[in-house]
Write an enzyme that holds these catalytic residues in place. Structure first.
Site, PDB file in Angstrom:
ATOM      1  N   LYS A 224      29.941  37.670  28.763  1.00  0.00           N
ATOM      2  CA  LYS A 224      30.635  36.452  29.188  1.00  0.00           C
ATOM      3  C   LYS A 224      30.484  35.377  28.108  1.00  0.00           C
ATOM      4  O   LYS A 224      31.446  34.695  27.771  1.00  0.00           O
ATOM      5  CB  LYS A 224      30.080  35.961  30.539  1.00  0.00           C
ATOM      6  CG  LYS A 224      30.495  36.872  31.682  1.00  0.00           C
ATOM      7  CD  LYS A 224      29.754  36.588  32.981  1.00  0.00           C
ATOM      8  CE  LYS A 224      30.129  37.631  34.027  1.00  0.00           C
ATOM      9  NZ  LYS A 224      29.380  37.503  35.286  1.00  0.00           N
TER      10      LYS A 224
ATOM     11  N   GLN B  46      24.613  34.406  37.918  1.00  0.00           N
ATOM     12  CA  GLN B  46      24.830  35.850  37.792  1.00  0.00           C
ATOM     13  C   GLN B  46      24.250  36.595  39.001  1.00  0.00           C
ATOM     14  O   GLN B  46      23.129  36.345  39.412  1.00  0.00           O
ATOM     15  CB  GLN B  46      24.181  36.331  36.476  1.00  0.00           C
ATOM     16  CG  GLN B  46      24.403  37.794  36.162  1.00  0.00           C
ATOM     17  CD  GLN B  46      25.875  38.139  35.919  1.00  0.00           C
ATOM     18  OE1 GLN B  46      26.601  37.420  35.239  1.00  0.00           O
ATOM     19  NE2 GLN B  46      26.321  39.242  36.496  1.00  0.00           N
TER      20      GLN B  46
ATOM     21  N   ASP C 258      33.212  31.129  39.360  1.00  0.00           N
ATOM     22  CA  ASP C 258      33.250  32.435  40.032  1.00  0.00           C
ATOM     23  C   ASP C 258      34.101  32.366  41.307  1.00  0.00           C
ATOM     24  O   ASP C 258      34.404  33.397  41.892  1.00  0.00           O
ATOM     25  CB  ASP C 258      31.824  32.882  40.414  1.00  0.00           C
ATOM     26  CG  ASP C 258      31.228  33.870  39.418  1.00  0.00           C
ATOM     27  OD1 ASP C 258      32.007  34.509  38.677  1.00  0.00           O
ATOM     28  OD2 ASP C 258      29.988  34.011  39.397  1.00  0.00           O
TER      29      ASP C 258
END
Ligand code: NAD
Length: 286
Positions: A52, A96, A119
């Site tokens: 990422k 994460q 997200d």
């Protein structure tokens, strides 16, 4: 059979993001910035976090990773996320997954402020998706939608089936297909006669997290099949939920694993980061 490879799609998105990131830089004399919070050192999470960060840098987005030890308390991490929420130089924040034991998913969902929630996991962001309001998009299902759009797979009025109902993939996937005017069947682990449903679908998205669950007997002739699953075999190969060679004989279009949905997920994450940056500066393009 068309192979729905991510490469040409991510390449096109990358060019567009590079352009937007540069424009942002010129206008606001800073670069959009993504913060990734990693708790512990789960090997897959370490790799995903690194990817990422590399993806962000490749399009002109700055990034930082806050790495907490497995022993960090939820309060410590929550305080750090709150500081990121308040930091005007941070545009996007993600925590994460999977979370280590001791962290409650239901609580963590609320930590990242909705405007920086790249997200798209915050209940407020999910609510917007359900209502069809503009906003940040859940990365994996939005990546699938981009892939289908690029390869001109029509959805309106067609029968789509999703295997899986997780909060991060299956549920938002069904919602997005519905918003694109498909008629959607949602299947899950308690669905009886799975094959009888999947084999009607003109578009089949498989997100069960079960290696090689789907072979050609699940497929309608000519269907577009999207394999979200990612698994590493004992000999180190990456495979999906779909038996590629068998399904390829019957499907009209099929995503490869690797090289299908995975890279699309990162592209959407970066798109979300730019969107969040532009939106925070009152300059939204979505
Ligand atoms: P999950 O385990 O949270 O959910 C799996 C879903 O599949 C559940 O809703 C369950 O009811 C359903 N299911 C399980 N077995 C089934 C069966 N035999 N028949 C019908 N339904 C069944 O998983 P998830 O987080 O949604 O992820 C699914 C897969 O996608 C995993 O392999 C994961 O690694 C992968 N994934 C890939 C990406 C990507 O970027 N490509 C992103 C997220 C997840």
């Amino acid at each position: 059979m068309i192979t729905l490879s991510a490469k040409p799609v991510t390449e096109e998105i990358r060019k567009h993001l590079e352009y937007r990131a540069e424009k942002f830089h010129q206008k606001y004399t800073r670069r959009p910035r993504l913060a990734v919070v990693l708790i512990g050192n789960n090997p897959a999470s370490v790799i995903y976090t690194k990817k990422k960060g590399e993806g962000a840098v490749s399009v002109g987005i700055e990034h930082e990773t806050l790495n907490f030890p497995e022993t960090a308390t939820p309060a410590e991490v929550q305080n750090a996320v709150q500081r990121l929420n308040e930091d005007p130089t941070i545009d996007g924040i993600l925590i994460q997954r999977p979370l280590p034991p001791g962290f409650s998913e239901d609580e963590v969902l609320y930590w990242v402020s909705p405007e920086k929630d790249v997200d798209a996991f915050h209940p407020q962001t999910v609510g917007k998706l359900v209502l069809g309001l503009p906003g940040l998009q859940p990365c994996t299902p939005a990546g699938v939608m981009e892939l289908l759009k690029f390869y001109k797979i029509n959805l309106a009025g067609r029968l789509a089936c999703v295997i899986g109902r997780s909060a991060i993939v299956g549920k938002p996937m069904a919602m997005m297909l519905l918003q694109a005017n498909a008629t959607v069947i949602q299947c899950h682990s308690k669905t009886p006669n799975l094959r009888s449903l999947t084999s009607q679908a003109e578009i089949l998205v498989v997100a069960a997290g079960k290696p090689t669950l789907v072979d050609s007997s699940f497929i309608r002739e000519g269907a577009a099949v999207v394999d979200v699953g990612i698994h590493r075999t004992t000999d180190g190969k990456i495979i999906g939920d779909v038996v590629f060679n068998d399904v390829a004989k019957k499907a009209g279009a099929l995503t490869p694993v690797p090289g299908g949905v995975g890279p699309m997920t990162i592209s959407v994450l970066l798109t979300n980061t730019l969107y969040a940056a532009e939106h925070r500066m009152g300059d939204s393009s979505r």
